[in-house]
Design an enzyme around this catalytic site. Structure first.
Site, PDB file in Angstrom:
ATOM      1  N   CYS A  34      50.409  56.147  57.448  1.00 38.84           N
ATOM      2  CA  CYS A  34      50.560  56.756  58.694  1.00 38.84           C
ATOM      3  C   CYS A  34      51.406  55.881  59.609  1.00 38.84           C
ATOM      4  O   CYS A  34      51.796  54.833  59.480  1.00 38.84           O
ATOM      5  CB  CYS A  34      49.072  56.906  59.267  1.00 38.84           C
ATOM      6  SG  CYS A  34      48.165  55.494  59.614  1.00 38.84           S
ATOM      7  N   ASP A  38      43.712  44.059  70.728  1.00 35.14           N
ATOM      8  CA  ASP A  38      42.923  44.583  69.351  1.00 35.14           C
ATOM      9  C   ASP A  38      41.335  44.471  69.501  1.00 35.14           C
ATOM     10  O   ASP A  38      41.100  43.807  70.626  1.00 35.14           O
ATOM     11  CB  ASP A  38      43.216  43.516  68.418  1.00 35.14           C
ATOM     12  CG  ASP A  38      42.803  43.877  67.029  1.00 35.14           C
ATOM     13  OD1 ASP A  38      42.838  44.837  66.563  1.00 35.14           O
ATOM     14  OD2 ASP A  38      42.195  42.831  66.413  1.00 35.14           O
ATOM     15  N   ARG A  39      40.656  44.874  68.817  1.00 37.17           N
ATOM     16  CA  ARG A  39      39.148  44.798  69.013  1.00 37.17           C
ATOM     17  C   ARG A  39      38.739  43.730  68.294  1.00 37.17           C
ATOM     18  O   ARG A  39      38.129  42.753  68.973  1.00 37.17           O
ATOM     19  CB  ARG A  39      38.513  46.233  68.393  1.00 37.17           C
ATOM     20  CG  ARG A  39      37.305  46.800  68.833  1.00 37.17           C
ATOM     21  CD  ARG A  39      36.508  47.765  68.000  1.00 37.17           C
ATOM     22  NE  ARG A  39      36.084  47.528  66.895  1.00 37.17           N
ATOM     23  CZ  ARG A  39      35.330  48.032  66.211  1.00 37.17           C
ATOM     24  NH1 ARG A  39      35.016  49.298  66.498  1.00 37.17           N
ATOM     25  NH2 ARG A  39      34.981  47.605  64.972  1.00 37.17           N
ATOM     26  N   ASP A  40      38.523  43.971  66.962  1.00 34.78           N
ATOM     27  CA  ASP A  40      37.582  42.817  66.158  1.00 34.78           C
ATOM     28  C   ASP A  40      38.446  41.448  66.366  1.00 34.78           C
ATOM     29  O   ASP A  40      39.786  41.205  66.020  1.00 34.78           O
ATOM     30  CB  ASP A  40      37.794  43.211  64.787  1.00 34.78           C
ATOM     31  CG  ASP A  40      36.962  44.738  64.637  1.00 34.78           C
ATOM     32  OD1 ASP A  40      36.215  45.032  65.383  1.00 34.78           O
ATOM     33  OD2 ASP A  40      37.728  45.432  64.030  1.00 34.78           O
ATOM     34  N   CYS A  52      50.230  55.228  62.726  1.00 39.07           N
ATOM     35  CA  CYS A  52      49.160  54.772  63.872  1.00 39.07           C
ATOM     36  C   CYS A  52      48.809  53.280  63.104  1.00 39.07           C
ATOM     37  O   CYS A  52      48.413  52.704  63.947  1.00 39.07           O
ATOM     38  CB  CYS A  52      48.449  55.583  64.161  1.00 39.07           C
ATOM     39  SG  CYS A  52      47.172  56.372  62.869  1.00 39.07           S
ATOM     40  N   ASP A 100      35.001  34.168  53.643  1.00 36.48           N
ATOM     41  CA  ASP A 100      35.996  33.456  52.782  1.00 36.48           C
ATOM     42  C   ASP A 100      37.323  33.296  53.506  1.00 36.48           C
ATOM     43  O   ASP A 100      38.369  33.526  53.018  1.00 36.48           O
ATOM     44  CB  ASP A 100      36.191  34.074  51.617  1.00 36.48           C
ATOM     45  CG  ASP A 100      37.029  33.326  50.391  1.00 36.48           C
ATOM     46  OD1 ASP A 100      36.949  32.047  50.553  1.00 36.48           O
ATOM     47  OD2 ASP A 100      37.541  33.790  49.567  1.00 36.48           O
ATOM     48  N   ASP A 117      44.466  39.126  66.918  1.00 38.08           N
ATOM     49  CA  ASP A 117      43.997  37.980  66.301  1.00 38.08           C
ATOM     50  C   ASP A 117      44.831  37.890  64.828  1.00 38.08           C
ATOM     51  O   ASP A 117      44.527  37.158  63.939  1.00 38.08           O
ATOM     52  CB  ASP A 117      42.772  37.838  66.256  1.00 38.08           C
ATOM     53  CG  ASP A 117      41.894  38.788  65.572  1.00 38.08           C
ATOM     54  OD1 ASP A 117      42.380  40.052  65.442  1.00 38.08           O
ATOM     55  OD2 ASP A 117      41.107  38.695  64.590  1.00 38.08           O
ATOM     56  N   THR A 147      42.959  49.637  67.755  1.00 42.44           N
ATOM     57  CA  THR A 147      42.334  49.092  66.778  1.00 42.44           C
ATOM     58  C   THR A 147      42.502  49.828  65.180  1.00 42.44           C
ATOM     59  O   THR A 147      42.227  51.227  65.284  1.00 42.44           O
ATOM     60  CB  THR A 147      40.939  48.956  66.962  1.00 42.44           C
ATOM     61  OG1 THR A 147      40.054  48.396  65.892  1.00 42.44           O
ATOM     62  CG2 THR A 147      40.163  50.262  67.399  1.00 42.44           C
ATOM     63  N   ASN A 148      42.748  49.386  64.320  1.00 40.44           N
ATOM     64  CA  ASN A 148      42.522  49.756  62.673  1.00 40.44           C
ATOM     65  C   ASN A 148      41.294  49.839  62.419  1.00 40.44           C
ATOM     66  O   ASN A 148      40.466  48.734  62.492  1.00 40.44           O
ATOM     67  CB  ASN A 148      43.455  48.992  61.808  1.00 40.44           C
ATOM     68  CG  ASN A 148      44.805  48.784  61.996  1.00 40.44           C
ATOM     69  OD1 ASN A 148      45.138  49.814  62.747  1.00 40.44           O
ATOM     70  ND2 ASN A 148      45.745  48.090  61.446  1.00 40.44           N
ATOM     71  N   GLN A 149      40.455  51.102  62.011  1.00 42.50           N
ATOM     72  CA  GLN A 149      39.421  50.916  61.380  1.00 42.50           C
ATOM     73  C   GLN A 149      39.327  51.850  60.125  1.00 42.50           C
ATOM     74  O   GLN A 149      38.993  52.897  59.933  1.00 42.50           O
ATOM     75  CB  GLN A 149      38.403  51.565  62.532  1.00 42.50           C
ATOM     76  CG  GLN A 149      38.218  50.958  63.681  1.00 42.50           C
ATOM     77  CD  GLN A 149      37.536  49.572  63.191  1.00 42.50           C
ATOM     78  OE1 GLN A 149      36.682  49.476  62.749  1.00 42.50           O
ATOM     79  NE2 GLN A 149      38.134  48.589  64.354  1.00 42.50           N
TER      80      GLN A 149
END
Length: 173
Positions: free
Chosen positions: A94, A4-6, A96, A16, A123, A52-54
């Site tokens: 989707c 994963d990216r982030d 993806c 929060d 994460d 990654t989901n963006q």
């Protein structure tokens, strides 16, 4: 190796107790140990694919150009082989967008990877559920975000990318 990216290779923006993606190129900061960890995985023979989901693109909060520049910088800084991106939001339904495994299946087709011998490091619950859906070994970097747990248990929980790489190395793959 799916990453994963982030929150895994770059800093997530946590507000929060909930993780978010950087919205500007200036907010995109590669984690300090990412290069050493990914170099080690490359030496072990892994193909490194970022998945990654963006969704902020679909939500109108971020431009595709900003995402592409972040990924250009990511490729320049780290030994990744590919970056596969879902720009959709939940309402797009989707295949993806994690937790669905479409990005992993795309990588399988493109690179001929054996998903049962692959690992996914993430994460968030969505990462783990996507990896488990296709039979990957899954590693949750558990930052104790204020969100639900994965529907399916990860192969292991760790506290950092370094710990994830150490666990993968201990698996003898």
């Amino acid at each position: 190796m799916f990453l994963d990216r982030d929150g895994v290779i770059n800093q997530a923006l946590v507000s929060d107790g909930l993780p978010g993606a950087p919205r500007t190129v200036d907010e995109f900061v590669v984690l300090p140990d990412a290069l050493a960890c990914l170099d080690e995985l490359k030496r072990r023979g892994f193909t490194l694919i970022v998945v990654t989901n963006q969704p902020d693109v679909a939500r109108g909060r971020q431009s595709t150009a900003a995402i592409e520049e972040m990924h250009r910088r990511l490729r320049a800084a780290l030994p990744v082989d590919d970056v596969l991106v879902c720009h959709h939001d939940d309402a797009d339904d989707c295949q993806c967008r994690k937790p669905r495994p479409g990005l992993l299946i795309e990588a399988q087709r493109k690179y001929g990877v054996d998903l049962s011998r692959s690992f996914l490091i993430g994460d968030r619950w969505k990462d783990i559920d996507a990896g488990n859906a296709v039979g990957c070994k899954t590693v949750l970097i558990d930052y104790h975000y204020r969100e639900r747990d994965p529907a399916t248990e990860p192969s292991t929980r760790v506290s950092s990318l370094r710990d994830a790489v150490d666990w993968i190395s201990s698996q003898g793959e």
